[in-house]
Write a protein that holds these residues in place. Structure first.
Motif, PDB file in Angstrom:
ATOM      1  N   LYS A 335       0.825  -1.200   0.000  1.00  0.00           N
ATOM      2  CA  LYS A 335       0.000   0.000   0.000  1.00  0.00           C
ATOM      3  C   LYS A 335       0.864   1.258   0.000  1.00  0.00           C
ATOM      4  O   LYS A 335       2.004   1.254   0.464  1.00  0.00           O
ATOM      5  CB  LYS A 335      -0.903   0.016   1.235  1.00  0.00           C
ATOM      6  N   TRP A 367     -12.033   5.740   8.821  1.00  0.00           N
ATOM      7  CA  TRP A 367     -12.371   4.323   8.719  1.00  0.00           C
ATOM      8  C   TRP A 367     -13.782   4.148   8.170  1.00  0.00           C
ATOM      9  O   TRP A 367     -14.031   3.270   7.338  1.00  0.00           O
ATOM     10  CB  TRP A 367     -12.232   3.672  10.093  1.00  0.00           C
ATOM     11  N   TYR A 370     -13.859   4.528   4.421  1.00  0.00           N
ATOM     12  CA  TYR A 370     -13.374   3.318   3.747  1.00  0.00           C
ATOM     13  C   TYR A 370     -14.411   2.193   3.814  1.00  0.00           C
ATOM     14  O   TYR A 370     -14.579   1.429   2.860  1.00  0.00           O
ATOM     15  CB  TYR A 370     -12.055   2.845   4.373  1.00  0.00           C
ATOM     16  N   PRO A 381     -12.643  -2.721   6.179  1.00  0.00           N
ATOM     17  CA  PRO A 381     -11.404  -2.075   6.605  1.00  0.00           C
ATOM     18  C   PRO A 381     -11.127  -2.357   8.073  1.00  0.00           C
ATOM     19  O   PRO A 381     -12.040  -2.661   8.845  1.00  0.00           O
ATOM     20  CB  PRO A 381     -11.691  -0.595   6.372  1.00  0.00           C
ATOM     21  N   ASN A 463      -6.100  -5.892   5.647  1.00  0.00           N
ATOM     22  CA  ASN A 463      -7.178  -4.918   5.538  1.00  0.00           C
ATOM     23  C   ASN A 463      -6.986  -3.657   6.368  1.00  0.00           C
ATOM     24  O   ASN A 463      -7.927  -2.893   6.561  1.00  0.00           O
ATOM     25  CB  ASN A 463      -8.511  -5.576   5.936  1.00  0.00           C
ATOM     26  N   THR A 465      -6.501  -0.112   6.859  1.00  0.00           N
ATOM     27  CA  THR A 465      -6.618   1.063   5.983  1.00  0.00           C
ATOM     28  C   THR A 465      -6.303   2.359   6.716  1.00  0.00           C
ATOM     29  O   THR A 465      -5.953   3.349   6.089  1.00  0.00           O
ATOM     30  CB  THR A 465      -8.038   1.163   5.402  1.00  0.00           C
ATOM     31  N   GLU A 502      -3.655   0.852  -3.953  1.00  0.00           N
ATOM     32  CA  GLU A 502      -4.082   0.832  -2.554  1.00  0.00           C
ATOM     33  C   GLU A 502      -3.257   1.806  -1.711  1.00  0.00           C
ATOM     34  O   GLU A 502      -2.113   2.114  -2.025  1.00  0.00           O
ATOM     35  CB  GLU A 502      -3.947  -0.580  -1.989  1.00  0.00           C
ATOM     36  N   ARG A 503      -3.846   2.248  -0.593  1.00  0.00           N
ATOM     37  CA  ARG A 503      -3.173   3.164   0.298  1.00  0.00           C
ATOM     38  C   ARG A 503      -3.539   2.847   1.741  1.00  0.00           C
ATOM     39  O   ARG A 503      -4.549   2.199   2.017  1.00  0.00           O
ATOM     40  CB  ARG A 503      -3.549   4.615  -0.023  1.00  0.00           C
ATOM     41  N   VAL A 504      -2.699   3.270   2.661  1.00  0.00           N
ATOM     42  CA  VAL A 504      -2.999   3.213   4.083  1.00  0.00           C
ATOM     43  C   VAL A 504      -2.801   4.622   4.624  1.00  0.00           C
ATOM     44  O   VAL A 504      -1.796   5.280   4.350  1.00  0.00           O
ATOM     45  CB  VAL A 504      -2.109   2.194   4.830  1.00  0.00           C
TER      46      VAL A 504
END
Length: 855
Positions: A335, A367, A370, A381, A463, A465, A502-504
Motif C-alpha cells: 500500500k 475508517w 473506507y 477495513p 485490511n 486502511t 491501494e493506500r494506508v
C-alpha cells in the motif's frame, strides 16, 4: 504517490555510486550487476535443471488455481537469480569469501567469527512475498539433487528446515507449506520434471512419515530451546516488542526434528523467516543451526527479513539481495502510505481517551469512509491504534466500544495486552493468533485493533486502511520505522493488474509523525499527504449493473486449442535428417565445405566470430560424448528434457550421414574434432530446434466446454485509474488502462451500429492460448468485446504499435473466433485497431474500422 528526493535511473547505477553503497548492503550493488549480465548470457554455466526451472518460472505465462493470471514479480525473479548465481555460478561458500569478492572495501565491515558454510541474507520488504522466493529456492535445490548426475547433485540439498521466530509466523508459514500446498498451487514444477518430485512437508509435532526423497520440516525456533529471562544487556523494550525477545542460551529439546534430519542423507538447507536476530553469532538460534551442520552438512543458510539490520541500523553485510520498502511502494506491491495533515492538538489531560480524542475521532471517521467504499467489494477495513502503554490501550479500547457501539462495540474491538517486557500476555496470545489468521475475513467481527505495539512479524493483516499512532518511539530502536509502518502495508487486493492503487492512511500526534519522518529519511522518499476531514479516499467499484442487463455479452468457453506435448518420441523417431535444410559442415580448416559454407546468412568466419563457446565439453574421447551433449542441449531448447534418449540416435544419424555432406566414420579422431566445434554445435542445435519446435505444441480440436459466461457474472473489482461511463456497457463504469482505451470506449458507446460493448478486465478471466516466437505457451487477454446491430460478436484489440508478439496474438484470436463461430453458432470476428490509424480515420461506426489494415 511517494516521491523520490532525487530522481535516478536504476539502470544507470554503478559501483562508483556512493549513495547506493550507503543505502544497501556492501555486496548488493556488485552482485546486482553480475546477475544482470548473467541473465543476458542466458544463465551461462547453470545446470540443465536450473536453466529449465528458470525458463519455466519466468519465460512462460501461468494461470493460478482460480484461473486468473499468475506471474512472479520481477524482484522475486531477481532474488532467486541472485541466490542461484552466488551459490551455483560464483560458488561462494562462506561469508568471508562473499565480502572479499563483492565489496569495494572491507573497511568497517564486520567479519563473522563463525563461517563454516554458505550463508546469505535476503532483504525483502514486508508484504513482497518472501515465501514465494523460499519455495523457488527449495525447488531449485531439490530438483538439482534429484535430477542431476551424482557428481553435481551431491552438493544440493534434499532436506529443508524452515524456521520461524514465533508461533504467529509459524502459523502463517503453515498456511503455505501444510500438505505441500504452495508446491501444488504455484507453478513451481514443470510438467516434464514432475516425475522427479518426490517431496513431503512435515509440520511441528507431526509423527514419522514414509520416506520421501525430499523433505521439508517446518517449526519455530522455540522448539529447539527455551528463552531465558531478560537481563540488562538485551535490546531495548521497543525493539523487543516488535521483534520478540532475543534467543537465549538455555536449551530444551522438545522436538525430534534434529534427530530425524540427522538420519537423512545428503545436504540440508536452512531457511530462517523474519530472521531479525540471526546477526548475533553466539545466540542459541545460530548455535542450533551450527549443531545441525555438524550432523548434516548445510548446503546453505538463508536469512529472510524485511529488516536484516544491526541495532544501529546497518544492513547485515552478508545480504545478497535488497528489495527495500521504498521500491515496493513505487512498484505498488504494498500500500501507498499517506500522512494525514490537520491542525489538531492533544488535550491537556492524563486520560488517553480525552487527550487523544481529536486524533481518534479523525481516525474513526476515515475508517467509516473506507467502510462505505469497500462494502460493494465485500471487504471490510481495519482500524489500528497504537498507544504508549497498556493502561492507555485499555482506556482507548473501552472508549471506542462505548462511543461507537455499532461499529466497535463488544468483540468488534480487539485489545492486545502486553506485559512489562512488551510480550503479548499468555491470556491474550490465543486471541492474537486467531486474529492474525482471521481478521481479514469479512465475517470476522473485529473492526479495530488497539495495542501498545504495532503488528508484529507474522501478522499478515491485509485490511488495515487507517493507522492512528499515539506514541513516541525511542531513538535507540533504529530498526523500528520499517517494522512499524511496514506491518500495515500488505495489499488487500492481490493479483496481476488489479488497476487499483491501494493506500494506508496514517494519522498521528506530533511524536508519532516525527517517527514516520525517520522512515522517509531512511527510505529516501517523501510520503504524499491528505488533509484530514476534507480530502476523501477514492475507490471505484467496477461491477455489473442489473438495470443494464440488456447490454450483457456472453463469451463461449472453449477447451484449449493448443497444449504442450508431454512426449515427442514418435515425432522424433519419424524425423528424416536427410531432408534437413542446413549448410555442409567442414571436416577441417580450409576444405571446400568451409569455403562454400552459408548458414542463416553467415559464412564460416563470421559465425566463428559471433559465437562464444557455450559449452564446456573439453577434449571428448568419443563421438557419443559429443552426441549426448548436443542431444541434451536440443532437448532443453525445445523444452522437453525427457526426450534426450529419443534425440541421441537422431543426432548420431545427422552427423554420420548428413552434416558433413557424406557418410563418415564418427569414431575417427578427425570426425570427433570436427563435431566438437562452436559452429558444429550451433548448426546442429539450430537445425534440430527448427525441425522440432512446431511439434512441441499440439493443436487439438476445441469443444464447447461449458455454457457461455456472461460479463454480468463478473465479481466486483476495485479501480482507481481512468474510467468511462458507458451507456451501452453492462458494467457501471468502463475501466480503461490509458487515454486511447478511454477514447475507444467512447467511440463504441456512440457508434450507431454497436448494440453493446465492454472492456474485458483480466479479472474476468477470458484468455486465448497462443505461442510466442520461442514456442512458449502464452495467454492473450483481448481488450474489448462488442456486438453489432446484425448480431456479429467482435473481439477488439487496441494497440499503440505493431510487434512480432502482437502478430502471434492476432493469429490466435482469429483462430479462436473461427472456432467460436462454428461451436457456439454465433458469428465472431477479430479486429485490431492501431492508435495512429484510429486517429487518422476518425471512424463513426464499427463498420468504418473494417477498412483498417490487419497483419
Amino acid at each position: 504517490m511517494p516521491r523520490r528526493k532525487k530522481d535516478s535511473d536504476p539502470s544507470q547505477q554503478d559501483l562508483l555510486n556512493v549513495a547506493v553503497q550507503l543505502r544497501t548492503a556492501p555486496c548488493v550493488p556488485a552482485l546486482r550487476e553480475a546477475v544482470q549480465q548473467w541473465r543476458k548470457q542466458n544463465y551461462k554455466g547453470a545446470t540443465e535443471t536450473t536453466q529449465l526451472l528458470l525458463q519455466h518460472w519466468f519465460q512462460r505465462d501461468h494461470r493460478g488455481f482460480n484461473g486468473r493470471p499468475f506471474a512472479y514479480h520481477a524482484f522475486q525473479r531477481e532474488a532467486i537469480e541472485t541466490l542461484i548465481y552466488v551459490w551455483e555460478i560464483a560458488k561462494v561458500r562462506n561469508r568471508a569469501a562473499l565480502l572479499e569478492k563483492y565489496t569495494q572495501s572491507l573497511e568497517g565491515v564486520r567479519l563473522p567469527p563463525f563461517d563454516g558454510f554458505s550463508r546469505y541474507a535476503i532483504k525483502m520488504a514486508t508484504g513482497s512475498g518472501k515465501t514465494k522466493v523460499m519455495s523457488l529456492a527449495i525447488v531449485w535445490q531439490f530438483m538439482n539433487a534429484a535430477r542431476e548426475a551424482e557428481e553435481i547433485a551431491k552438493d544440493y540439498a534434499r532436506t529443508f528446515l524452515v524456521v520461524a521466530p514465533n508461533v504467529i509466523v509459524y502459523e502463517r508459514l503453515k498456511t503455505d507449506f501444510e500438505g505441500s500446498r504452495i508446491f501444488r498451487v504455484d507453478p513451481l514444477i514443470p510438467k516434464p520434471l514432475e516425475i522427479f518430485w518426490d517431496f513431503d512437508c512435515v509440520l511441528r509435532g507431526a509423527g514419522e512419515r514414509a520416506h520421501y526423497e525430499g523433505m521439508l520440516f517446518l517449526t519455530n525456533i522455540q522448539q529447539f530451546y527455551e528463552r531465558r529471562s531478560r537481563n540488562n544487556d538485551e535490546e531495548p523494550e521497543e525493539m523487543t516488542g516488535m521483534l520478540g525477545k532475543k534467543p537465549s542460551g538455555q536449551k530444551l529439546e522438545i522436538t525430534d526434528f534434529g534427530e530425524r534430519i540427522a538420519k537423512r542423507s545428503g545436504h540440508l538447507l536452512v531457511i530462517n523467516d523474519e530472521a531479525h536476530h540471526t546477526h548475533e553469532e553466539g545466540n542459541e538460534w545460530n548455535q542450533v543451526i551450527r549443531r545441525l551442520h555438524e550432523q548434516t552438512p548445510l548446503a546453505a543458510q538463508l536469512d529472510f527479513s524485511a529488516t536484516p539490520r544491526f541495532q544501529k541500523g546497518a544492513i547485515f553485510p552478508w545480504t545478497v539481495f535488497d528489495y527495500p520498502l521504498k521500491q515496493a511502494i513505487f512498484d505498488r506491491v504494498v500500500k501507498r502510505p499517506m500522512k494525514g495533515v490537520a491542525k489538531m492538538q492533544e488535550s491537556k489531560s492524563t486520560i488517553a481517551s480525552v487527550r487523544y480524542k481529536a486524533y481518534l475521532t479523525a481516525g474513526v471517521e476515515r475508517w467509516k469512509e473506507y467502510r462505505g467504499l469497500l462494502k460493494p467489494l465485500q471487504k471490510k477495513p481495519v482500524l489500528f491504534v497504537m498507544l504508549s502503554d497498556t493502561a492507555e490501550a485499555e482506556d482507548i479500547g473501552h472508549w471506542l466500544r462505548d462511543k461507537y457501539p455499532a461499529e466497535f462495540g463488544g468483540e468488534q474491538t480487539l485489545i492486545i495486552h502486553t506485559n512489562k517486557t512488551g510480550e503479548i500476555t499468555k491470556a491474550d496470545l490465543d486471541k492474537a493468533r486467531k486474529a492474525a489468521r482471521e481478521v481479514d475475513d469479512e465475517a470476522n467481527p473485529i473492526n479495530a485493533i488497539v495495542s501498545v505495539l504495532m503488528l508484529r512479524e507474522g501478522w499478515d493483516v491485509q485490511n488495515v486502511t487507517v493507522v492512528v499512532g499515539l506514541r513516541p518511539y525511542s531513538a535507540k530502536a533504529n530498526i523500528l520505522p520499517e517494522q512499524t509502518i511496514g506491518r500495515g502495508l500488505r495489499l488487500m487486493f492481490r493479483g496481476a493488474n488489479s488497476g487499483y492503487d491501494e493506500r494506508v492512511d496514517i494519522i498521528g500526534n506530533k511524536a508519532f509523525l516525527e517517527f514516520v519522518d525517520d522512515l522517509e529519511k531512511l527510505e529516501d522518499l517523501t510520503f504524499d499527504t491528505f488533509e484530514i476531514g476534507k480530502e476523501k479516499p477514492r475507490i471505484l467499484s467496477i461491477m455489473p449493473v442489473e438495470e443494464k442487463k440488456e447490454f450483457d455479452i456472453a463469451i463461449p468457453q472453449l477447451t484449449p486449442s493448443l497444449v504442450r506435448k508431454k512426449s515427442l518420441s514418435e515425432e522424433i523417431a519419424g524425423l528424416d535428417v536427410m531432408q534437413f535444410d542446413c549448410a555442409v559442415l567442414p571436416m577441417k580448416e580450409g576444405d571446400l565445405a568451409e569455403k562454400n559454407f552459408k548458414f542463416e546468412g553467415y559464412d564460416i568466419l563470421t559465425l566463428k566470430k559471433i559465437l562464444e563457446r557455450q559449452y564446456t565439453l573439453a577434449d571428448p574421447q568419443t563421438a557419443q560424448e559429443v552426441i549426448g551433449y548436443y542431444a541434451r542441449i536440443i532437448a532443453k531448447e525445445v523444452k522437453l528434457p525427457s526426450q534426450f534418449a529419443a534425440l541421441a540416435p537422431k543426432v548420431r544419424e545427422f552427423f554420420e550421414h548428413k552434416a558433413f555432406g557424406k557418410t563418415i566414420n564418427l569414431d575417427e579422431s578427425a570426425a570427433i574434432q570436427a563435431m566438437n566445434s562452436n559452429v558444429a554445435q550451433y548448426v546442429c542445435v539450430q537445425t534440430f530446434k527448427k525441425a522440432l519446435l512446431d511439434k512441441t505444441i499440439a493443436e487439438q480440436e476445441p469443444v464447447l466446454h461449458t455454457t457461455a459466461r456472461p460479463l454480468s457474472a463478473m465479481e466486483p473489482m476495485p479501480w482507481s485509474r481512468k474510467v468511462y461511463e458507458g451507456r451501452k456497457c453492462v458494467l457501471n463504469l468502463v475501466p480503461c488502462g490509458n487515454d486511447f482505451e478511454k477514447a475507444f470506449a467512447k467511440f463504441l458507446d456512440h457508434a450507431e451500429d454497436v448494440k453493446a460493448f465492454s472492456k474485458l478486465p483480466e479479472r474476468f478471466g477470458f484468455a486465448i492460448e497462443y505461442t510466442d516466437a520461442a514456442m512458449n505457451l502464452r495467454y492473450y487477454y483481448p481488450d474489448f468485446v462488442a456486438i453489432d446491430q446484425q448480431g456479429v460478436h467482435w473481439l477488439l484489440e487496441t494497440k499503440g504499435q505493431q510487434t512480432e508478439e502482437v502478430s502471434h496474438k492476432e493469429h490466435a484470436a482469429q483462430i479462436w473466433c473461427a472456432n467460436a463461430t462454428v461451436l457456439a453458432g454465433v458469428p465472431w470476428r477479430y479486429l485490431k485497431v492501431m492508435q495512429t490509424a484510429f486517429a487518422s480515420l476518425r471512424p463513426e461506426t464499427l463498420e468504418d474500422l473494417t477498412v483498417l489494415p490487419q497483419a
